[in-house]
Design a protein around this motif. Structure first.
Motif, PDB file in Angstrom:
ATOM      1  N   ASP A 157      40.224  37.867  36.731  1.00 12.07           N
ATOM      2  CA  ASP A 157      39.539  38.052  38.015  1.00 12.07           C
ATOM      3  C   ASP A 157      38.232  38.827  37.822  1.00 12.07           C
ATOM      4  O   ASP A 157      37.192  38.474  38.398  1.00 12.07           O
ATOM      5  CB  ASP A 157      40.454  38.796  38.986  1.00 12.07           C
ATOM      6  CG  ASP A 157      39.783  39.047  40.325  1.00 12.07           C
ATOM      7  OD1 ASP A 157      39.525  38.077  41.057  1.00 12.07           O
ATOM      8  OD2 ASP A 157      39.490  40.223  40.623  1.00 12.07           O
ATOM      9  N   ALA A 163      35.044  30.075  41.250  1.00  9.51           N
ATOM     10  CA  ALA A 163      34.862  29.691  42.655  1.00  9.51           C
ATOM     11  C   ALA A 163      35.525  30.708  43.580  1.00  9.51           C
ATOM     12  O   ALA A 163      34.960  31.100  44.615  1.00  9.51           O
ATOM     13  CB  ALA A 163      35.440  28.300  42.891  1.00  9.51           C
ATOM     14  N   LYS A 164      36.728  31.146  43.211  1.00  4.21           N
ATOM     15  CA  LYS A 164      37.419  32.160  44.015  1.00  4.21           C
ATOM     16  C   LYS A 164      36.648  33.482  43.997  1.00  4.21           C
ATOM     17  O   LYS A 164      36.534  34.169  45.022  1.00  4.21           O
ATOM     18  CB  LYS A 164      38.831  32.383  43.493  1.00  4.21           C
ATOM     19  CG  LYS A 164      39.627  33.415  44.295  1.00  4.21           C
ATOM     20  CD  LYS A 164      41.015  33.598  43.744  1.00  4.21           C
ATOM     21  CE  LYS A 164      41.801  34.615  44.584  1.00  4.21           C
ATOM     22  NZ  LYS A 164      41.145  35.932  44.648  1.00  4.21           N
ATOM     23  N   ASP A 210      45.855  38.644  34.583  1.00  2.00           N
ATOM     24  CA  ASP A 210      45.290  38.162  35.845  1.00  2.00           C
ATOM     25  C   ASP A 210      44.143  39.053  36.325  1.00  2.00           C
ATOM     26  O   ASP A 210      43.117  38.555  36.805  1.00  2.00           O
ATOM     27  CB  ASP A 210      46.379  38.085  36.914  1.00  2.00           C
ATOM     28  CG  ASP A 210      47.336  36.925  36.675  1.00  2.00           C
ATOM     29  OD1 ASP A 210      46.891  35.894  36.129  1.00  2.00           O
ATOM     30  OD2 ASP A 210      48.522  37.056  37.015  1.00  2.00           O
ATOM     31  N   ASP A 219      47.942  26.755  36.521  1.00  2.00           N
ATOM     32  CA  ASP A 219      46.857  26.015  37.172  1.00  2.00           C
ATOM     33  C   ASP A 219      45.518  26.747  37.067  1.00  2.00           C
ATOM     34  O   ASP A 219      44.569  26.417  37.771  1.00  2.00           O
ATOM     35  CB  ASP A 219      47.199  25.753  38.638  1.00  2.00           C
ATOM     36  CG  ASP A 219      47.402  27.045  39.427  1.00  2.00           C
ATOM     37  OD1 ASP A 219      47.384  28.138  38.802  1.00  2.00           O
ATOM     38  OD2 ASP A 219      47.581  26.968  40.656  1.00  2.00           O
ATOM     39  N   ARG A 220      45.442  27.720  36.182  1.00  2.00           N
ATOM     40  CA  ARG A 220      44.200  28.475  36.030  1.00  2.00           C
ATOM     41  C   ARG A 220      43.138  27.625  35.340  1.00  2.00           C
ATOM     42  O   ARG A 220      43.397  26.986  34.324  1.00  2.00           O
ATOM     43  CB  ARG A 220      44.418  29.736  35.195  1.00  2.00           C
ATOM     44  CG  ARG A 220      45.441  30.728  35.724  1.00  2.00           C
ATOM     45  CD  ARG A 220      45.461  31.926  34.786  1.00  2.00           C
ATOM     46  NE  ARG A 220      46.508  32.889  35.066  1.00  2.00           N
ATOM     47  CZ  ARG A 220      47.706  32.890  34.489  1.00  2.00           C
ATOM     48  NH1 ARG A 220      48.020  31.937  33.609  1.00  2.00           N
ATOM     49  NH2 ARG A 220      48.592  33.818  34.780  1.00  2.00           N
ATOM     50  N   THR A 221      41.931  27.633  35.884  1.00  2.00           N
ATOM     51  CA  THR A 221      40.766  27.028  35.229  1.00  2.00           C
ATOM     52  C   THR A 221      39.588  27.972  35.402  1.00  2.00           C
ATOM     53  O   THR A 221      39.533  28.757  36.367  1.00  2.00           O
ATOM     54  CB  THR A 221      40.387  25.670  35.848  1.00  2.00           C
ATOM     55  OG1 THR A 221      39.949  25.871  37.198  1.00  2.00           O
ATOM     56  CG2 THR A 221      41.559  24.703  35.812  1.00  2.00           C
ATOM     57  N   GLN A 257      33.792  33.376  46.340  1.00  2.00           N
ATOM     58  CA  GLN A 257      34.271  33.519  47.712  1.00  2.00           C
ATOM     59  C   GLN A 257      34.567  34.987  48.026  1.00  2.00           C
ATOM     60  O   GLN A 257      34.195  35.497  49.089  1.00  2.00           O
ATOM     61  CB  GLN A 257      35.529  32.670  47.912  1.00  2.00           C
ATOM     62  CG  GLN A 257      36.050  32.659  49.341  1.00  2.00           C
ATOM     63  CD  GLN A 257      37.262  31.744  49.493  1.00  2.00           C
ATOM     64  OE1 GLN A 257      37.791  31.223  48.518  1.00  2.00           O
ATOM     65  NE2 GLN A 257      37.701  31.555  50.728  1.00  2.00           N
ATOM     66  N   ALA A 292      35.691  36.688  36.018  1.00  6.73           N
ATOM     67  CA  ALA A 292      35.200  35.644  36.928  1.00  6.73           C
ATOM     68  C   ALA A 292      34.121  36.194  37.855  1.00  6.73           C
ATOM     69  O   ALA A 292      33.120  35.519  38.141  1.00  6.73           O
ATOM     70  CB  ALA A 292      36.358  35.072  37.737  1.00  6.73           C
ATOM     71  N   ASP A 335      36.489  27.219  36.171  1.00  8.39           N
ATOM     72  CA  ASP A 335      35.733  26.879  37.382  1.00  8.39           C
ATOM     73  C   ASP A 335      36.460  27.340  38.641  1.00  8.39           C
ATOM     74  O   ASP A 335      35.835  27.838  39.589  1.00  8.39           O
ATOM     75  CB  ASP A 335      35.488  25.372  37.446  1.00  8.39           C
ATOM     76  CG  ASP A 335      34.473  24.907  36.413  1.00  8.39           C
ATOM     77  OD1 ASP A 335      33.737  25.767  35.880  1.00  8.39           O
ATOM     78  OD2 ASP A 335      34.425  23.694  36.128  1.00  8.39           O
ATOM     79  N   GLY A 336      37.773  27.179  38.644  1.00 12.99           N
ATOM     80  CA  GLY A 336      38.541  27.585  39.812  1.00 12.99           C
ATOM     81  C   GLY A 336      38.507  29.092  40.026  1.00 12.99           C
ATOM     82  O   GLY A 336      38.358  29.574  41.161  1.00 12.99           O
ATOM     83  N   LEU A 337      38.631  29.838  38.945  1.00  8.56           N
ATOM     84  CA  LEU A 337      38.602  31.296  39.047  1.00  8.56           C
ATOM     85  C   LEU A 337      37.227  31.801  39.476  1.00  8.56           C
ATOM     86  O   LEU A 337      37.115  32.735  40.278  1.00  8.56           O
ATOM     87  CB  LEU A 337      39.000  31.915  37.701  1.00  8.56           C
ATOM     88  CG  LEU A 337      40.474  31.739  37.309  1.00  8.56           C
ATOM     89  CD1 LEU A 337      40.675  32.057  35.835  1.00  8.56           C
ATOM     90  CD2 LEU A 337      41.367  32.624  38.176  1.00  8.56           C
TER      91      LEU A 337
END
Length: 283
Positions: free
Chosen positions: A231, A274-275, A227, A266-268, A278, A234, A270-272
């Motif tokens: 991170d 995007a986070k 993880d 649920d890891r993707t 942020q 990403a 694009d999602g990582l």
């Protein structure tokens, strides 16, 4: 009689020639004039160095000419400093080291050049030299006090940037040292954890340091901290600078492995990312 006239003529002509030579040859310059000429030549090269702040090639050439002609000048430390910076920008490692070492011999307690050289050595996989210089630079930085008249905020920003660069360099040094050790060697994990600590300091000093984010991601991957690795990768992707594509490739491989082992959740990508944007405050 003819011989006497000829002799007199020769003497007269010789005297005339000497007089003409005295008139046509410039008078010998005084030491003061020579010193003034030298000073003008020195200042002309220094002005070239200063005027070409956005042209490192021109800066480097002017600096080399200055060193060749005026090695004993009281301005030589300034020229060596600027030459080190110019050759860093040109990725000319050998010339950067040449001028940097010369500067450190003249000004041994200045921290900036050791920071630059340490980074250069690390990027050229010379971890031992990098660690020695980085350790020296860190000692110098920790001993520095703010000069009178410099705003505290400006001072903190400058020192923080240098310390962040040092942390990034030392993180890479520990990562390189870990790479030379056997996976079963306990020292390898120690080096990787030290790398993580240094990279964390680097991104705390500059959250947009994409290279440190990418490299701490590598360290986390080698420590099997999935993880944390994802991170970090990403964030390197989100910053979208020099290592974004490499981070995306490495991250994709990890996500594929997780999927194959039914651990993706649920890891993707694009999602990582995007986070990460942020977290970094990237719109």
């Amino acid at each position: 009689m003819n011989k006497i006239l000829s002799l007199i003529l020769v003497i007269l002509l010789a005297g005339f020639a000497a007089a003409q030579a005295a008139q046509t040859q410039p008078a010998e310059k005084t030491p003061e004039q020579l010193a003034q000429e030298r000073q003008r030549a020195e200042m002309a090269l220094i002005q070239q160095i200063q005027a070409n702040a956005n042209n490192p090639q021109a800066q480097a050439l002017a600096a080399d000419e200055f060193v060749q002609k005026f090695a004993d000048s009281p301005n030589i430390a300034f020229v060596r400093f600027q030459a080190t910076l110019a050759n860093q920008r040109l990725n000319n490692f050998d010339k950067m080291v040449e001028h940097g070492n010369a500067f450190m011999a003249l000004v041994p307690n200045h921290p900036v050049i050791p920071v630059i050289l340490a980074n250069g050595y690390a990027e050229n996989n010379k971890s031992e030299e990098a660690e020695v210089l980085a350790t020296k630079a860190r000692t110098l930085l920790n001993a520095m006090t703010k000069p009178e008249g410099v705003p505290q905020e400006q001072w903190d920003a400058q020192i923080g940037e240098l310390k962040g660069t040092l942390s990034s360099t030392l993180g890479y040094v520990h990562l390189q040292k870990a790479g030379k050790l056997d996976k079963k060697d306990n020292a390898r994990e120690t080096e990787l954890n030290q790398a993580v600590d240094e990279f964390k300091n680097a991104v705390a000093a500059n959250k947009m340091d994409d290279i440190s984010w990418y490299r701490v991601g590598i360290a986390y991957a080698l420590l099997n901290k999935v993880d944390e690795c994802l991170d970090a990768y990403a964030k390197a992707i989100a910053i979208n600078q020099s290592v974004a594509e490499r981070a995306k490739t490495d991250m994709g491989k990890i996500l594929d492995t997780l999927k194959e082992n039914n651990q993706l959740g649920d890891r993707t990508l694009d999602g990582l990312v995007a986070k990460a944007k942020q977290d970094l405050g990237i719109a």
